[in-house]
Design an enzyme around this catalytic site. Structure first.
Site, short mmCIF file in Angstrom:
data_model
loop_
_atom_site.label_atom_id
_atom_site.label_comp_id
_atom_site.label_asym_id
_atom_site.label_seq_id
_atom_site.Cartn_x
_atom_site.Cartn_y
_atom_site.Cartn_z
CB ILE A 137 -7.63 18.40 -0.92
CG1 ILE A 137 -7.21 16.92 -0.85
CG2 ILE A 137 -6.74 19.15 -1.89
CD1 ILE A 137 -7.25 16.22 -2.20
CG ASP A 138 -12.15 20.73 1.92
OD1 ASP A 138 -11.36 21.15 2.78
OD2 ASP A 138 -12.85 21.47 1.19
CE LYS A 139 -15.20 11.81 5.62
NZ LYS A 139 -16.23 11.67 6.67
#
Length: 303
Positions: A137-139
């Protein structure tokens, strides 16, 4: 180290050198190219230039690509939020602001650094930079991730992702007031031809499907739950922008005037899968982080 030469044709004149060079190779980001220009790795007619140099017809651009710096991953003690663990699988709740695995510019402080300190048993199928990592998942997205502790578990979990049998539900706050209660976005996603560092709905993109339903409406925002059928890069962020409801706080795909947050308001709250060895269905839910609930409270008061 590789040297590439490019002669500017008439149709490319007046383009900025940083934009033009980054368009020559999918792997070269514009920020990376700008750094190369500043360090003298990119020259025009044998001379150094600035990133905003406008190209002329027949300019000779010489690009000397430097060797990438090796990334050394060190275990780092972290207070990981573990939701489940056995000899095959970990389920961890990643906080917002944490990168999942090391990459150039992020060699420490990642989830992988913490996992390596936490466990000596992580799958190896994704290489030395991504031990145990089955999906990402994105930062600036918080929430639950499956971690494989051995290669057997890794293969089984990946197959479930391929077969689209993993339950992945996210909560998001988006701009605008969605009038209908639920919907499905079925639109292919690929690299944005106008910005290679972003994704977009494009005709030749990969099949992507997002289901959503409304949880609560406010005057100019909507709280939604999104269920992924596929798992493309930035899928929810791109799909919601595509239908006119970009995520609040999203610096890449959202409007500039937005809620004051550190990145998009997106939380991977529910994950469910069959255990790779027992095939028992397991499902876990992580509550919304404080930042998310504070924004909801603010929107309710404003509304």
């Amino acid at each position: 180290m590789e040297i590439v030469e490019h002669i500017i044709p008439e149709q490319q004149q007046n383009q900025r050198i940083d934009k033009l060079v980054s368009s020559l190779n999918r792997e070269w980001s514009r920020s990376q190219v700008q750094e190369w220009i500043k360090l003298g790795f990119i020259k025009v007619n044998g001379q150094t230039v600035k990133p905003n140099y406008k190209c002329s017809t027949d300019d000779r651009v010489t690009i000397t690509t430097p060797e990438p710096e090796p990334i050394h991953i060190e275990p780092e003690e972290m207070d990981l939020d573990i939701y489940y663990e056995d000899k095959d699988v970990l389920v961890v709740n990643k906080p917002k602001g944490m990168v999942v695995h090391p990459a150039p510019g992020h060699s420490s402080g990642t989830l992988v650094n913490g996992l390596m300190a936490y466990s000596d048993h992580l799958s190896t199928l994704n290489g030395i930079l991504r031990p145990g990592i089955v999906h990402r998942i994105d930062k600036d997205t918080s929430g639950l991730l499956m971690i494989a502790k051995n290669d057997f578990a890794h293969e089984k979990l990946v197959q479930q992702l391929v077969d689209r049998t993993v339950t992945r539900k996210y909560q998001a706050i988006v701009h605008g007031n969605i009038s209908h209660d639920a919907g499905t976005i079925d639109a292919p996603i690929g690299r944005d031809p106008k910005d290679r560092q972003s994704m977009a709905v494009v005709d030749n993109g990969k099949h992507a499907v997002t289901h959503f339903h409304v949880l609560e409406r406010f005057s100019s925002f909507t709280w939604v739950e999104c269920k992924l059928e596929t798992g493309r890069t930035h899928q929810i962020r791109v799909h919601m922008k595509y239908i006119g409801f970009p995520l609040a706080g999203d610096p890449k795909y959202g409007p500039r005037k937005t809620l004051q947050t550190d990145g998009q308001l997106l939380h991977a709250g529910i994950i469910g899968f069959k255990h790779p060895r027992t095939e028992e269905y397991l499902e876990f839910e992580a509550p919304l982080p404080n930042e998310f609930t504070k924004v909801l409270d603010f929107l309710r008061q404003s509304h």
